[in-house]
Enzyme design. Structure first.
Site, PDB file in Angstrom:
ATOM      1  N   ASP A  12       0.863  -1.169   0.000  1.00 58.31           N
ATOM      2  CA  ASP A  12       0.000   0.000   0.000  1.00 58.31           C
ATOM      3  C   ASP A  12       0.909   1.231   0.000  1.00 58.31           C
ATOM      4  OD1 ASP A  12      -2.390   1.687   0.587  1.00 58.31           O
ATOM      5  OD2 ASP A  12      -1.376   1.907   2.524  1.00 58.31           O
ATOM      6  N   TYR A  14      -0.184   4.976   0.760  1.00 62.28           N
ATOM      7  CA  TYR A  14      -0.438   6.055   1.709  1.00 62.28           C
ATOM      8  C   TYR A  14      -0.662   5.509   3.116  1.00 62.28           C
ATOM      9  CZ  TYR A  14      -0.615   8.692  -2.539  1.00 62.28           C
ATOM     10  OH  TYR A  14      -0.267   9.248  -3.738  1.00 62.28           O
ATOM     11  N   ARG A  43      -7.477  12.595   6.895  1.00 64.41           N
ATOM     12  CA  ARG A  43      -7.265  11.206   6.504  1.00 64.41           C
ATOM     13  C   ARG A  43      -8.536  10.381   6.668  1.00 64.41           C
ATOM     14  NH1 ARG A  43      -4.947   7.426   3.354  1.00 64.41           N
ATOM     15  NH2 ARG A  43      -4.386   5.528   4.480  1.00 64.41           N
ATOM     16  N   ASN A 131      -4.784   3.174  -3.784  1.00 63.22           N
ATOM     17  CA  ASN A 131      -5.926   3.996  -4.168  1.00 63.22           C
ATOM     18  C   ASN A 131      -5.496   5.249  -4.923  1.00 63.22           C
ATOM     19  OD1 ASN A 131      -8.012   2.441  -3.116  1.00 63.22           O
ATOM     20  ND2 ASN A 131      -8.018   3.482  -1.135  1.00 63.22           N
TER      21      ASN A 131
END
Length: 234
Positions: A12, A14, A43, A131
């Protein structure tokens, strides 16, 4: 459990390779006494928005991750500074722009290069499954000096579905040509590690903040405190 040897590691981005809370210092300068709260709200709302646009109306409300990040920041600013709401927003646009620029260049965790180099030396395929949209990821990878250490930088933008949609995790298999049982997926986000485990990846949750794991009856295959723990999975 499937004991086939791992041939790839996907990270991942972030929160895992790039510190999403590194914006807190600038946020504190721009909003004294509120920086940490703003970073956390930002966030949390960013992730909430990815879920909303993925699950509502068959994805009809999809927006790129950069746009959702902007939307989430606007919400966070308005939550901590009510005067930013409505006609007051223009007075906050310059500060929002500075924070968004900072997000393009998030601090990278210090062990990133060491771990990625070690994986490549062992012949392991490396990549990001994120993402983030392609432009965001490209800037972050270059800013962190990780070019040449990643075989794949995979964005969900092409399918217009964010993690935790199964189609998002399937991109890792498609890019590497490997079955998920031979791919380690590494995330500092517990929800991400859980969904990847459900999908079928061999998972490492990097618990940097000493938090409990999700209470949904499934555990990741391994829990560590930094990215170096992935080397113990090989």
């Amino acid at each position: 459990m499937d004991h086939k040897p791992l041939r790839a590691v996907l990270f991942d981005a972030y929160g895992t390779l790039f510190d999403v809370y590194s914006v807190g210092l600038l946020a504190e300068q721009l909003f004294p006494g509120q920086g940490a709260r703003l970073a956390t709200l930002w966030r949390d709302k960013q992730i909430e928005y990815t879920r909303l646009v993925t699950t509502s109306n068959h994805g009809a409300h999809y927006r790129p991750f950069w746009t959702l990040t902007q939307n989430a920041l606007a919400y966070a600013i308005k939550a901590i500074a009510p005067e930013a709401r409505g006609d007051g927003w223009p007075a906050f646009e310059e500060r929002a722009g500075r924070l968004m620029n900072q997000y393009r260049h998030l601090s990278a965790f210090p062990e990133n290069r060491e771990v990625l180099q070690a994986l490549r030396e062992r012949g392991i395929v490396t990549g990001i499954l994120s993402n983030g949209d392609p432009e965001m990821l490209g800037i972050s990878v270059r800013s962190a000096g990780l070019e040449g250490l990643l075989d794949h930088v995979i964005s969900v933008d092409g399918i217009r579905k964010y993690k935790t949609a199964p189609q998002a995790y399937a991109l890792g298999e498609q890019a590497t040509g490997l079955p998920c049982a031979q791919i380690a997926f590494v995330s500092s986000n517990a929800w991400d590690a859980l969904a990847a485990t459900w999908y079928g990846y061999r998972t490492l949750w990097v618990n940097r903040l000493n938090l409990p794991f999700e209470e949904l009856g499934t555990q990741p295959h391994r829990i560590g405190t930094n990215l170096r723990d992935v080397l113990e999975m090989l």
